[in-house]
Design a protein around this motif. Structure first.
Motif, short mmCIF file in Angstrom:
data_model
loop_
_atom_site.label_atom_id
_atom_site.label_comp_id
_atom_site.label_asym_id
_atom_site.label_seq_id
_atom_site.Cartn_x
_atom_site.Cartn_y
_atom_site.Cartn_z
N ARG A 185 0.73 4.16 -2.81
CA ARG A 185 0.57 5.57 -2.44
C ARG A 185 1.66 6.43 -3.09
O ARG A 185 1.38 7.49 -3.66
N SER A 233 0.51 1.31 -11.19
CA SER A 233 0.00 1.02 -9.85
C SER A 233 -0.92 -0.21 -9.85
O SER A 233 -1.00 -0.92 -8.86
N ASP A 235 0.82 -1.21 0.00
CA ASP A 235 0.00 0.00 0.00
C ASP A 235 0.86 1.26 0.00
O ASP A 235 0.48 2.26 -0.61
N LYS A 236 2.01 1.21 0.66
CA LYS A 236 2.91 2.38 0.66
C LYS A 236 3.45 2.63 -0.75
O LYS A 236 3.52 3.77 -1.20
N ASN A 276 0.88 6.73 -6.82
CA ASN A 276 -0.26 7.60 -7.09
C ASN A 276 0.02 9.06 -6.79
O ASN A 276 -0.58 9.95 -7.39
N GLU A 277 0.96 9.30 -5.87
CA GLU A 277 1.38 10.68 -5.57
C GLU A 277 2.44 11.16 -6.56
O GLU A 277 2.93 12.27 -6.46
N LYS A 307 2.39 6.23 -12.80
CA LYS A 307 1.03 5.99 -12.31
C LYS A 307 0.33 4.83 -13.01
O LYS A 307 -0.43 4.10 -12.39
#
Length: 173
Positions: free
Chosen positions: A146, A162, A142-143, A149-150, A159
């Motif tokens: 994140r 992901s 999940d990190k 996506n950031e 992106k």
């Protein structure tokens, strides 16, 4: 000199064999492999690329590399794992994963063939290839998602990748 096969849109060799640097200079399509190393805590092992790397220095990425001429995709993945993180695996431990991804830019157009490997080693058990890497680290999936996506500049992932990490969460360990 690292010789690689120039391939068609399906990853099949065209009969042209070039040095990797020449293939990049001419921006010719070639095969690469990427291996997701995942542990039973559902963490992914990422490698921090050496500051001396031509592409994406100091960024976190997968165990990955070019497929040498005459080498199968699985042979290339096993070789890269041995070279980059110092572990021996056999082909039954590698699982095909995801679609073939085409990457295009001005100096490196390639097809990436993804695999995954379940490995529960401690960081101290890896022997990294210092010419290629500066460190390895387990990351929570999940990190990583994140960060992607950031659009973090600390990873090599764009992106559009992901979804691969999302799919990893569904693998049966």
């Amino acid at each position: 000199m690292e010789l690689i096969d120039i391939v068609d849109e399906h990853g099949k060799p065209t009969g042209i064999v070039l040095d990797k640097d020449e293939a990049h200079e001419k921006n010719l399509l070639h095969n690469e492999v990427g291996v997701f190393v995942i542990n039973k805590k559902r963490e992914i092992l990422l490698e921090k690329r050496s500051p001396n790397k031509k592409y994406s220095p100091n960024k976190w990425g997968l165990c990955a590399g070019h497929v040498d001429t005459g080498e199968t995709l699985i042979e290339a993945a096993i070789r890269e794992i041995k070279e980059e993180i110092g572990i021996d695996i056999n082909k039954s431990e590698l699982k095909s994963f995801g679609e073939i991804e085409k990457y295009e830019d001005s100096t490196n157009t390639h097809l990436t063939h993804f695999f995954y490997l379940i490995c529960d080693k401690d960081i101290s058990e890896f022997t990294i290839q210092l010419e290629e890497l500066s460190e390895v680290k387990w990351f929570n999936i999940d990190k990583i998602i994140r960060l992607i996506n950031e659009e973090s500049t600390t990873t090599v992932f764009k992106k559009n990748r992901s979804y691969l990490f999302e799919e990893l969460k569904n693998i049966t360990l």
